[in-house]
Design an enzyme around this catalytic site. Sequence first.
Site, mmCIF file in Angstrom:
data_model
loop_
_atom_site.group_PDB
_atom_site.id
_atom_site.type_symbol
_atom_site.label_atom_id
_atom_site.label_comp_id
_atom_site.label_asym_id
_atom_site.label_seq_id
_atom_site.Cartn_x
_atom_site.Cartn_y
_atom_site.Cartn_z
ATOM 1 N N ASP A 12 0.872 -1.192 0.000
ATOM 2 C CA ASP A 12 0.000 0.000 0.000
ATOM 3 C C ASP A 12 0.906 1.239 0.000
ATOM 4 O O ASP A 12 0.922 2.012 0.939
ATOM 5 C CB ASP A 12 -0.966 -0.011 1.201
ATOM 6 C CG ASP A 12 -0.268 -0.110 2.554
ATOM 7 O OD1 ASP A 12 0.877 -0.593 2.608
ATOM 8 O OD2 ASP A 12 -0.870 0.304 3.567
ATOM 9 N N HIS A 243 9.080 -0.856 9.462
ATOM 10 C CA HIS A 243 8.152 -1.994 9.376
ATOM 11 C C HIS A 243 8.368 -2.835 8.113
ATOM 12 O O HIS A 243 8.741 -3.998 8.163
ATOM 13 C CB HIS A 243 6.710 -1.488 9.379
ATOM 14 C CG HIS A 243 6.388 -0.524 10.467
ATOM 15 N ND1 HIS A 243 6.343 -0.883 11.793
ATOM 16 C CD2 HIS A 243 6.079 0.799 10.437
ATOM 17 C CE1 HIS A 243 6.009 0.156 12.534
ATOM 18 N NE2 HIS A 243 5.844 1.195 11.736
HETATM 19 C C1 BDR Z 1 2.243 -0.776 8.679
HETATM 20 O O1 BDR Z 1 1.207 0.173 8.417
HETATM 21 C C2 BDR Z 1 1.580 1.039 7.377
HETATM 22 O O2 BDR Z 1 1.408 2.371 7.746
HETATM 23 C C3 BDR Z 1 3.021 0.765 7.066
HETATM 24 O O3 BDR Z 1 3.270 0.892 5.682
HETATM 25 C C4 BDR Z 1 3.240 -0.648 7.554
HETATM 26 O O4 BDR Z 1 2.962 -1.582 6.554
HETATM 27 C C5 BDR Z 1 2.812 -0.513 10.046
HETATM 28 O O5 BDR Z 1 1.814 -0.644 11.021
HETATM 29 CA CA CA Z 2 2.673 -0.892 4.223
#
Ligand code: BDR
Ligand code: CA
Length: 340
Positions: A12, A243
């Site tokens: 995303d 992340h």
């Molecule tokens: C996840 O949520 C999104 O904002 C980031 O891209 C990551 O995949 C972290 O909680």
């Molecule tokens: Ca993400």
Amino acid sequence: MTTPSAFYLDCDTGIDDALALAYLLASPLASVVGIGTVSGNVSAAVGARNTLDLLELAGHAHIPVAVGAHHPLAGSFGGGAPWVHGENGIGEVSLAPAAASLAGESAAEMLVRLARTHAGSLKVLAIGPLTNIAEALRLEPALPSLVDSVTVMGGAALAPGNITPVAEANIWHDPEAAALVLAADWDVTLVPLDVTMASVLEEPHQQQLLASSGAVPRALGEMLGYYFRFYEGIYGRPCSAMHDPLAAALAVGAVRPALAPVVRAAVDTTSGPGRGQTVCDMRGLYAGYPPVAGARCRVVLSLEEDFAPHLVDTLLTLGEDAAVLDSTTAALASAGALTR
Ligand code: BDR
Ligand code: CA
């Protein structure tokens, strides 16, 4: 030399998604054969444009990108997280619009097609809400037997959530899909907030990217400025969690977990305060996580080494010659020298 593994990336895009994509493109252990987008940080359509633009900048415009689900399985897309990733999803950094067009299939259809083409060897990396993966499971119930591995950035096992006290964003945005994915007949590696919030990129790392001669590392360094401002409110200094790129590095096998118990895991799909929680059975904690019969979710809790230096070093290999590389790849492909 190790043969790179074929990867389907579901994302995303998203600042840290952009880091993960760039990491996969740079890794000698990965060959990205298709990308699907899903609504999360931005809409699936905006995420797809970002992905195409990044691929072109990196000299990989040949990789197909499919738009996936706009809405979660239940409910509707909530508009993204511009306060985290910017209105455009990539920290208000402007990339040249890619000439490449979108694939004529949905992300779920692409995943099923690639799983059949690369039967038994495709690695799935999901770094957004799990709607497309759940839809692919519906389209092809045999999907678990067709793929090699599934790595998901999402959830919180022992750590707090980042959307609610217990829910992490990727799971929160489509708990019904996440529940289906974790209940499916495959082993899943979960890369939760427990380990991603403990893996931090600092200002000197950003400076290294900004000082690069490569357009991709420089663009990522600029995006990180936006991301750092959001995370300053969490860590108290300009820096960011890592992340999605951490999930990518774990999926390719370039970094090793120090602690990653295999446990039973489910997702709360109720409408109460637990909605979106990854309910991981961590009761083995006190006994060193002995094996649990029937458990299929490997929850990464800690790493053997600090991830940031490896991430930056890998991203810095994406140098100025990316566009040249892509024209070489395209020429080889049209001459039939490459198969995908
Ligand atoms: C996840 O949520 C999104 O904002 C980031 O891209 C990551 O995949 C972290 O909680
Ligand atoms: Ca993400």
